[in-house]
Motif scaffolding. Structure first.
Motif, PDB file in Angstrom:
ATOM      1  N   GLN A  37       0.839  -1.194   0.000  1.00  0.00           N
ATOM      2  CA  GLN A  37       0.000   0.000   0.000  1.00  0.00           C
ATOM      3  C   GLN A  37       0.878   1.249   0.000  1.00  0.00           C
ATOM      4  O   GLN A  37       2.012   1.219   0.505  1.00  0.00           O
ATOM      5  N   PRO A  38       0.376   2.375  -0.526  1.00  0.00           N
ATOM      6  CA  PRO A  38       1.109   3.635  -0.384  1.00  0.00           C
ATOM      7  C   PRO A  38       1.274   3.954   1.100  1.00  0.00           C
ATOM      8  O   PRO A  38       0.328   3.821   1.883  1.00  0.00           O
ATOM      9  N   SER A  39       2.460   4.362   1.499  1.00  0.00           N
ATOM     10  CA  SER A  39       2.692   4.642   2.918  1.00  0.00           C
ATOM     11  C   SER A  39       2.102   5.973   3.356  1.00  0.00           C
ATOM     12  O   SER A  39       1.808   6.173   4.537  1.00  0.00           O
ATOM     13  N   GLU A  40       1.899   6.903   2.403  1.00  0.00           N
ATOM     14  CA  GLU A  40       1.475   8.259   2.747  1.00  0.00           C
ATOM     15  C   GLU A  40       0.192   8.317   3.579  1.00  0.00           C
ATOM     16  O   GLU A  40       0.143   9.046   4.579  1.00  0.00           O
ATOM     17  N   PRO A  41      -0.879   7.564   3.228  1.00  0.00           N
ATOM     18  CA  PRO A  41      -2.088   7.653   4.042  1.00  0.00           C
ATOM     19  C   PRO A  41      -1.865   7.253   5.500  1.00  0.00           C
ATOM     20  O   PRO A  41      -2.427   7.866   6.413  1.00  0.00           O
ATOM     21  N   PHE A  42      -1.058   6.238   5.737  1.00  0.00           N
ATOM     22  CA  PHE A  42      -0.805   5.798   7.106  1.00  0.00           C
ATOM     23  C   PHE A  42      -0.002   6.849   7.873  1.00  0.00           C
ATOM     24  O   PHE A  42      -0.290   7.142   9.034  1.00  0.00           O
ATOM     25  N   LEU A  43       1.008   7.424   7.223  1.00  0.00           N
ATOM     26  CA  LEU A  43       1.825   8.447   7.868  1.00  0.00           C
ATOM     27  C   LEU A  43       1.022   9.719   8.101  1.00  0.00           C
ATOM     28  O   LEU A  43       1.157  10.372   9.142  1.00  0.00           O
ATOM     29  N   ASP A  44       0.169  10.067   7.145  1.00  0.00           N
ATOM     30  CA  ASP A  44      -0.629  11.280   7.263  1.00  0.00           C
ATOM     31  C   ASP A  44      -1.645  11.169   8.376  1.00  0.00           C
ATOM     32  O   ASP A  44      -1.876  12.123   9.127  1.00  0.00           O
ATOM     33  N   LEU A  45      -2.272  10.000   8.502  1.00  0.00           N
ATOM     34  CA  LEU A  45      -3.356   9.841   9.463  1.00  0.00           C
ATOM     35  C   LEU A  45      -2.879   9.463  10.856  1.00  0.00           C
ATOM     36  O   LEU A  45      -3.549   9.760  11.840  1.00  0.00           O
ATOM     37  N   SER A  46      -1.738   8.819  10.950  1.00  0.00           N
ATOM     38  CA  SER A  46      -1.247   8.373  12.261  1.00  0.00           C
ATOM     39  C   SER A  46       0.001   9.116  12.709  1.00  0.00           C
ATOM     40  O   SER A  46       0.463   8.919  13.824  1.00  0.00           O
TER      41      SER A  46
END
Length: 387
Positions: A37-46
């Motif tokens: 998965q793209p890492s950006e959504p996880f880093l952005d949200l968490s």
């Protein structure tokens, strides 16, 4: 992709496979998002703090990818990319997730449900809790502790108090991340007495501003200086810091607001008793939070309709799961007298899909099941499931 058949199950997944069939019978078809998965959504949200727990790589274009650390965000992204986007739809899932956990396996099975687009929020919330309880029972675990809360109550309280925007943002952020609010408030109050510094002019210009205005001012100042970051901090991070200092300079959190917040955070127990205490607080403090209390009461009524004994549900206004994207109902199911880590956990996250690219807000609620934790304490004889 959205599939219709459950994956082949082995070991503890044999129970989970039966669980998926029960979810399908309840109307939740199987989703199978990609492992990468793209890492950006996880880093952005968490937040960047989660980076140390992710297994990261990059593709040929340089995009940073990760092995999925959970399945909520991947399933939400699949939903947004499907023809069902914006419409009521529900999905179940079962698969491995990957997250560094010191002293424990970094790959583990997760099952769960995500429900999107339902406008009957109290009923949908209650259904999630009922299905979560069904999940534990499928593993022969019936004696569980039900812990619940509602971040919408805290958000409504802070809004009704009419605090500076930076106070609101920080208090809600700290609540979501399970930071000790009373200790944080005391530290921020003491910080208001900090001595003068070289940025007094900037702080004075920001007094009473919101985040958008602060970001615009700092962007202009840094553009004039010919730089886009200082000491590795972005413009947004610098603007947030200036805005916080400016607010603290303007004065401490009002004493009456602090008293109300402390009284609010002390409310816990059986849900109906908590509702009575919340209504008393709203009346005594003359705060307009009746709508969110009504929603809580409606949810409790829906729980009863699903056969849940609400007298056995523990509700706490200070309960939170430690994730920024929750917007309302939150819950965890713990093994009785052995409940450090949840067996099942979830809640409402109405703002997540917009942060993932949706042009409009879409109601969303769901939960995750820690399959192996349940299998380890489950009783196969109680359900006839394979051991």
């Amino acid at each position: 992709m959205i599939a219709t058949a459950a994956p082949r199950a082995t070991g503890s997944a044999q129970w989970a496979d039966a669980l998926l069939r029960s979810f399908a019978e309840a109307g939740y078809g199987l989703a199978e998002p990609g492992v990468l998965q793209p890492s950006e959504p996880f880093l952005d949200l968490s937040g960047e703090d989660i980076r140390k727990s992710l297994y990261l790589t990059t593709d040929a274009t340089g995009e940073e990818l990760c092995l999925r650390p959970d399945l909520t965000i991947p399933v939400a992204r699949e939903y947004l990319a499907s023809a069902n986007a914006g419409k009521p739809a529900g999905y179940s899932y079962l698969g491995p997730v990957f997250r560094y956990r010191e002293g424990r396996a970094s790959e583990f099975l997760q099952a769960g449900i995500e429900s999107f687009g339902r406008l009957d929020r109290p009923a949908a919330d209650a259904e999630m809790l009922a299905l979560a309880l069904q999940a534990t029972q499928a593993f022969g675990v019936s004696d569980v502790e039900i812990r619940t809360g509602d971040v919408a109550l805290f958000t409504s309280l802070i809004d009704a108090l009419g605090l500076y925007p930076v106070w609101r943002r920080r208090l809600i952020k700290d609540f979501n991340r399970k930071i000790n609010l009373e200790q944080d408030i005391e530290q921020l109050t003491l910080a208001s007495a900090t001595p003068r510094n070289e940025y007094e002019g900037v702080l004075a210009a920001l007094a009473g501003s919101d985040r958008k205005a602060a970001l615009a001012l700092v962007t202009d100042l840094m553009s004039i200086a010919g730089t886009s970051n200082v000491g590795g901090r972005t413009v947004a991070e610098i603007a947030d810091r200036f805005l916080e200092q400016s607010t603290l300079k303007a004065g401490a959190l009002p004493r009456d607001a602090l008293k109300i917040i402390k009284r609010f955070l002390a409310i816990s127990g059986e849900p109906r008793d908590a509702i009575a205490q919340l209504r008393a607080l709203a009346k005594d403090s003359k705060l307009d939070i009746g709508a969110v209390i009504d929603a809580l009461e409606s949810r409790i009524g829906s729980m009863t309709g699903h056969g849940i004994d609400v007298a056995k549900v523990r509700f706490s206004t200070s309960f939170g799961r430690g994730l920024d994207y929750y917007t309302g109902f939150e819950f965890e199911l713990h093994a009785r007298n052995n409940g450090v880590e949840p067996l099942v956990a979830g809640g409402r996250y109405d703002g997540l899909l917009q942060r993932l690219g949706s042009t409009a807000a879409i109601p969303a609620v769901g939960f995750s099941v820690w399959v192996e934790a349940l299998a380890n304490i489950g009783n196969p004889a109680a359900t006839g499931r394979p051991s």
